[in-house]
Design a protein around this motif. Sequence first.
Motif, short mmCIF file in Angstrom:
data_model
loop_
_atom_site.label_atom_id
_atom_site.label_comp_id
_atom_site.label_asym_id
_atom_site.label_seq_id
_atom_site.Cartn_x
_atom_site.Cartn_y
_atom_site.Cartn_z
N SER A 210 10.34 34.62 -16.27
CA SER A 210 8.94 34.59 -16.66
C SER A 210 8.15 33.89 -15.57
N PHE A 211 6.95 34.41 -15.27
CA PHE A 211 6.20 33.81 -14.17
C PHE A 211 4.70 33.99 -14.35
N GLY A 212 3.97 33.10 -13.70
CA GLY A 212 2.51 33.08 -13.76
C GLY A 212 2.04 31.74 -13.22
N TYR A 213 0.82 31.36 -13.60
CA TYR A 213 0.31 30.04 -13.20
C TYR A 213 0.69 29.02 -14.27
N ALA A 214 1.10 27.84 -13.84
CA ALA A 214 1.54 26.80 -14.77
C ALA A 214 0.36 26.20 -15.52
N ASP A 215 0.58 25.91 -16.78
CA ASP A 215 -0.35 25.09 -17.56
C ASP A 215 0.05 23.64 -17.31
N THR A 216 -0.62 22.99 -16.39
CA THR A 216 -0.21 21.65 -15.98
C THR A 216 -0.41 20.62 -17.09
N ALA A 217 -1.21 20.97 -18.11
CA ALA A 217 -1.44 20.04 -19.22
C ALA A 217 -0.36 20.17 -20.30
N HIS A 218 0.49 21.18 -20.20
CA HIS A 218 1.51 21.37 -21.23
C HIS A 218 2.57 20.28 -21.09
N PRO A 219 2.93 19.61 -22.18
CA PRO A 219 3.87 18.48 -22.07
C PRO A 219 5.24 18.89 -21.54
N ALA A 220 5.67 20.11 -21.78
CA ALA A 220 6.99 20.53 -21.28
C ALA A 220 7.04 20.52 -19.76
N ASN A 221 5.88 20.65 -19.12
CA ASN A 221 5.87 20.71 -17.66
C ASN A 221 5.86 19.33 -17.00
N SER A 222 5.92 18.29 -17.82
CA SER A 222 6.06 16.94 -17.27
C SER A 222 7.53 16.57 -17.07
N PHE A 223 8.40 17.43 -17.55
CA PHE A 223 9.84 17.16 -17.57
C PHE A 223 10.48 17.68 -16.28
N ARG A 224 11.35 16.87 -15.66
CA ARG A 224 12.08 17.27 -14.47
C ARG A 224 13.56 16.91 -14.62
N THR A 225 14.41 17.78 -14.12
CA THR A 225 15.85 17.50 -14.15
C THR A 225 16.28 16.89 -12.81
N PRO A 226 17.20 15.93 -12.84
CA PRO A 226 17.71 15.36 -11.58
C PRO A 226 18.78 16.25 -10.97
N ARG A 227 19.19 15.94 -9.76
CA ARG A 227 20.29 16.64 -9.11
C ARG A 227 21.36 15.62 -8.74
N ALA A 228 22.61 16.07 -8.82
CA ALA A 228 23.73 15.19 -8.51
C ALA A 228 23.70 14.82 -7.03
N PRO A 229 24.13 13.60 -6.67
CA PRO A 229 24.24 13.24 -5.25
C PRO A 229 25.33 14.05 -4.57
N LEU A 230 25.24 14.16 -3.25
CA LEU A 230 26.21 14.95 -2.51
C LEU A 230 27.64 14.49 -2.76
N ALA A 231 27.83 13.19 -2.94
CA ALA A 231 29.17 12.64 -3.13
C ALA A 231 29.87 13.26 -4.35
N GLU A 232 29.09 13.75 -5.33
CA GLU A 232 29.68 14.32 -6.52
C GLU A 232 30.06 15.78 -6.37
N VAL A 233 29.50 16.45 -5.36
CA VAL A 233 29.69 17.88 -5.27
C VAL A 233 30.27 18.37 -3.95
N VAL A 234 30.37 17.49 -2.96
CA VAL A 234 30.85 17.90 -1.63
C VAL A 234 32.15 17.18 -1.31
N ARG A 235 33.12 17.93 -0.82
CA ARG A 235 34.38 17.37 -0.33
C ARG A 235 34.48 17.69 1.17
N TRP A 236 34.49 16.65 1.97
CA TRP A 236 34.57 16.81 3.42
C TRP A 236 36.02 16.91 3.86
N VAL A 237 36.32 17.82 4.77
CA VAL A 237 37.64 17.91 5.39
C VAL A 237 37.44 17.72 6.89
N ASP A 238 37.93 16.60 7.42
CA ASP A 238 37.68 16.24 8.82
C ASP A 238 38.70 16.82 9.79
N GLN A 239 39.92 17.05 9.33
CA GLN A 239 40.94 17.57 10.25
C GLN A 239 42.08 18.24 9.48
#
Length: 239
Positions: A210-239
Amino acid sequence: MKNDALPALKALDAPDALDPSGFERLLATRASCRGFLPTPLPRPLIERILAATQRTASWNNTQPWQVIVTDAPATESLRQALQSQQPEPAGFEIPPPAEYRGVYLERRRACGWGLYAAVGVAKGDREASQRQANENFRMFGAPHLALLTSDKALGTYGVLDCGGWVNNFLLAAASHGVATIAQAALAQRSAFLRRWFGIPEDRTIVCGISFGYADTAHPANSFRTPRAPLAEVVRWVDQ
């Protein structure tokens, strides 16, 4: 062997060809919109967003996506039909998650409770939570819907390519100030949508946007989800 594409690609190698900080801001500020203004978008703007999204990468350049886009009157007709439809068992054509567990369950719960807090749904209020869930089938008041399907014969990888298309559509729209929300929930009504739009049997219904222009006054649009830090999702292989 001569590669005729190389001269065209050289411009992309220049340090100033792209602005990484602009792209990073776009990623950081884009969010799912759950309250839209009824104002329709100009057709040329929608076409520009679609044209940019069409550059999405796909396996062997198969480009398995096909998209049905509704103008405002067609969206309203669909909205009314979905609201008047008798409830049906979930009819996903792509199997939904078998289980949410561990950190995935935690993130899902945090997302749900964060949204409920924004719109004033108290824990345990099943009637209010159902009303909020039903907003999916109102397309949150959006004037437009993009319904995405994939070629059934291309299977999982066709759907995976469609996921890339969805993400690029969200970002392309955001770059023009257009709000979006990707909705797997709409795929629950696959049988109805297949009849409504005359979708052939060789297509798999993936999701709606669904798409269009946001209703910035709508309370649902004040909500934001966080993102996990890289340490939780990335595994480094050095050698």
